[in-house]
Design a protein around this motif. Structure first.
Motif, mmCIF file in Angstrom:
data_model
loop_
_atom_site.group_PDB
_atom_site.id
_atom_site.type_symbol
_atom_site.label_atom_id
_atom_site.label_comp_id
_atom_site.label_asym_id
_atom_site.label_seq_id
_atom_site.Cartn_x
_atom_site.Cartn_y
_atom_site.Cartn_z
ATOM 1 N N MET A 146 41.614 50.767 -16.962
ATOM 2 C CA MET A 146 42.363 51.866 -17.473
ATOM 3 C C MET A 146 41.851 53.344 -17.683
ATOM 4 N N TRP A 147 40.941 53.506 -18.319
ATOM 5 C CA TRP A 147 40.402 54.799 -18.585
ATOM 6 C C TRP A 147 39.860 55.479 -17.228
ATOM 7 N N LEU A 148 38.872 54.380 -16.632
ATOM 8 C CA LEU A 148 38.503 54.958 -15.148
ATOM 9 C C LEU A 148 39.859 55.154 -14.242
ATOM 10 N N GLY A 149 40.684 54.321 -14.332
ATOM 11 C CA GLY A 149 41.721 54.564 -13.511
ATOM 12 C C GLY A 149 42.695 55.808 -13.743
ATOM 13 N N ALA A 150 42.545 56.149 -15.079
ATOM 14 C CA ALA A 150 43.233 57.524 -15.381
ATOM 15 C C ALA A 150 42.265 58.705 -14.720
ATOM 16 N N VAL A 151 41.225 58.522 -14.558
ATOM 17 C CA VAL A 151 40.214 59.544 -14.016
ATOM 18 C C VAL A 151 40.537 59.578 -12.629
ATOM 19 N N VAL A 152 40.519 58.414 -12.077
ATOM 20 C CA VAL A 152 40.731 58.364 -10.434
ATOM 21 C C VAL A 152 42.119 59.174 -10.154
ATOM 22 N N LEU A 153 43.058 58.415 -10.913
ATOM 23 C CA LEU A 153 44.407 59.013 -10.627
ATOM 24 C C LEU A 153 44.531 60.497 -10.792
ATOM 25 N N SER A 154 44.079 61.128 -11.786
ATOM 26 C CA SER A 154 44.064 62.460 -11.815
ATOM 27 C C SER A 154 43.358 63.299 -10.760
ATOM 28 N N ALA A 183 39.090 67.880 -11.574
ATOM 29 C CA ALA A 183 39.972 67.015 -12.648
ATOM 30 C C ALA A 183 39.088 65.826 -13.121
ATOM 31 N N ALA A 184 38.067 65.216 -12.351
ATOM 32 C CA ALA A 184 37.362 63.941 -12.685
ATOM 33 C C ALA A 184 36.526 64.569 -13.830
ATOM 34 N N LEU A 185 35.876 65.670 -13.668
ATOM 35 C CA LEU A 185 34.808 66.095 -14.709
ATOM 36 C C LEU A 185 35.719 66.375 -16.017
ATOM 37 N N ILE A 186 36.848 67.035 -15.949
ATOM 38 C CA ILE A 186 37.521 67.586 -17.086
ATOM 39 C C ILE A 186 37.824 66.180 -18.071
ATOM 40 N N TRP A 187 38.423 65.357 -17.416
ATOM 41 C CA TRP A 187 38.768 64.164 -18.010
ATOM 42 C C TRP A 187 37.554 63.317 -18.489
ATOM 43 N N THR A 188 36.632 63.324 -17.666
ATOM 44 C CA THR A 188 35.299 62.525 -18.128
ATOM 45 C C THR A 188 34.749 63.239 -19.450
#
Length: 353
Positions: A320-328, A297-302
């Motif tokens: 915000m954007w790093l939090g979105a990756v971590v939450l996902s 998931a982290a790779l996909i959103w990165t």
């Protein structure tokens, strides 16, 4: 209803594949009809070329299913006991689809044509969606009835079935798709709590964060399903799931350059992830499934964020954007952990030497 004896009948891999190929017709017709609702102004009638594509697909699927059942019949046995394993849900789905189509016609004639979000949550459209879900799931049900754990690596029809059902989910959840919204590309005005306009300023990014969680679940849940009882997921599964979740909704809503760049980045990184998954043994993946799905998931959103940054710019702050990756990633790990709770007592087959 088909009794237990009838469940011994098998449609065969070739018939299952034809069924799923007809399913592509149905799914593409659904997205085509959705495109018309978004891009054709003044759509005031039920009788449109796009509905014709959808309902002609239904007729073709019904005719094919009937031929599969007819060829399974045996002398002296009722036709209802000639339904192959996995096709009972298909028959139910076809009947429900026809009923929902009549109800949809009446709905439009009485209440008019939906043109926005209301079209996705209309009761008759939701019933059509549930019917399609049953029809598109034929390949998985048939393959599982045939026995064996390696359903998705053995039968192309089962893998295609999973992709089509995921695509259908992406259609009905397009309003909260992180690929369509591309939330980090939208400017974010930081407004202190309690100040005027705080709620209005926070609502778009809050919806953007929620869209990441919903889209992550839409990708990771079917990915985890391919692990059920199998040694390893089928090769290319991450790329397939990202492709149907990203590109079909984008083609329907409009190929905005920033959204295309984000989807391209996610697709490329998911292909790289599939190559990495293929190099690891199945038992190793299963023992580390929460970590594997979190990294995926982290790779996909990165990858999506990199694509957005190259095409435009990231408007969200780093938190915000790093939090979105971590939450996902956390949600993906949680889903994997939950999926493994019921399989801990099941021995994992040893990898072939």
């Amino acid at each position: 209803m088909v009794d237990t004896a009838a469940q011994t009948l098998r449609a065969g891999a070739r018939n299952d594949l034809v069924t799923q190929l007809l399913g592509i017709w149905l799914l593409l017709a659904v997205f085509l009809d959705g495109w018309a609702h978004l891009h054709v102004p003044g759509l005031e009638t039920f009788f449109t070329p796009w509905h014709a594509a959808l309902y002609s697909g239904l007729v073709a699927m019904a005719a094919w299913t009937a031929s599969v059942i007819w060829r399974q019949r045996q002398p002296g046995r009722p036709l209802t006991r000639s339904v192959p394993a996995g096709y009972t849900g298909t028959v139910i789905g076809l009947v429900l689809f026809a009923v929902a189509g009549v109800l949809d016609l009446a709905w439009h004639e009485i209440l008019g044509i939906e043109v926005s979000l209301d079209a996705l949550v209309s009761p008759t459209h939701l019933l059509l969606g549930f019917s399609l879900f049953l029809i598109l799931g034929t390949g998985i049900r048939s393959a599982r009835a045939a026995g064996g754990a390696e359903v998705f690596t053995r039968t192309p029809a089962a893998l295609l079935s999973l992709a089509l059902m995921t695509g259908l989910g992406a259609f009905f959840l397009i309003y909260c798709s992180a690929f369509v919204r591309t939330p980090p590309a939208v400017p974010y005005l930081q407004t202190p709590i309690g100040s005027p306009g705080h709620t209005q300023a926070e609502l778009p990014p809050a919806l953007g964060l929620a869209s990441y969680l919903v889209t992550t679940a839409l990708i990771i849940a079917p990915f985890l399903y391919t692990f059920s009882g199998a040694r390893r997921p089928p090769f290319g599964i991450a790329t397939i799931l990202v492709a149907v979740v990203a590109w079909l909704p984008l083609a329907m809503s409009g190929l905005r350059p920033v959204a295309v760049a984000g989807a391209a980045g996610a697709t490329i990184i998911s292909a790289a992830a599939d190559l990495l998954l293929a190099r690891r043994p199945g038992p190793w993946l299963r023992r580390r499934l929460p970590a594997v799905t979190a990294v995926l998931a982290a790779l996909i959103w990165t990858g999506q964020l990199v694509g957005i940054a190259l095409a435009s710019s990231i408007q969200w702050p780093v938190s915000m954007w790093l939090g979105a990756v971590v939450l996902s990633a956390g949600l993906a790990a949680a889903l994997a952990l939950l999926s493994s709770l019921n399989t801990r007592s099941v021995p994992v087959p040893a990898a072939p030497r």
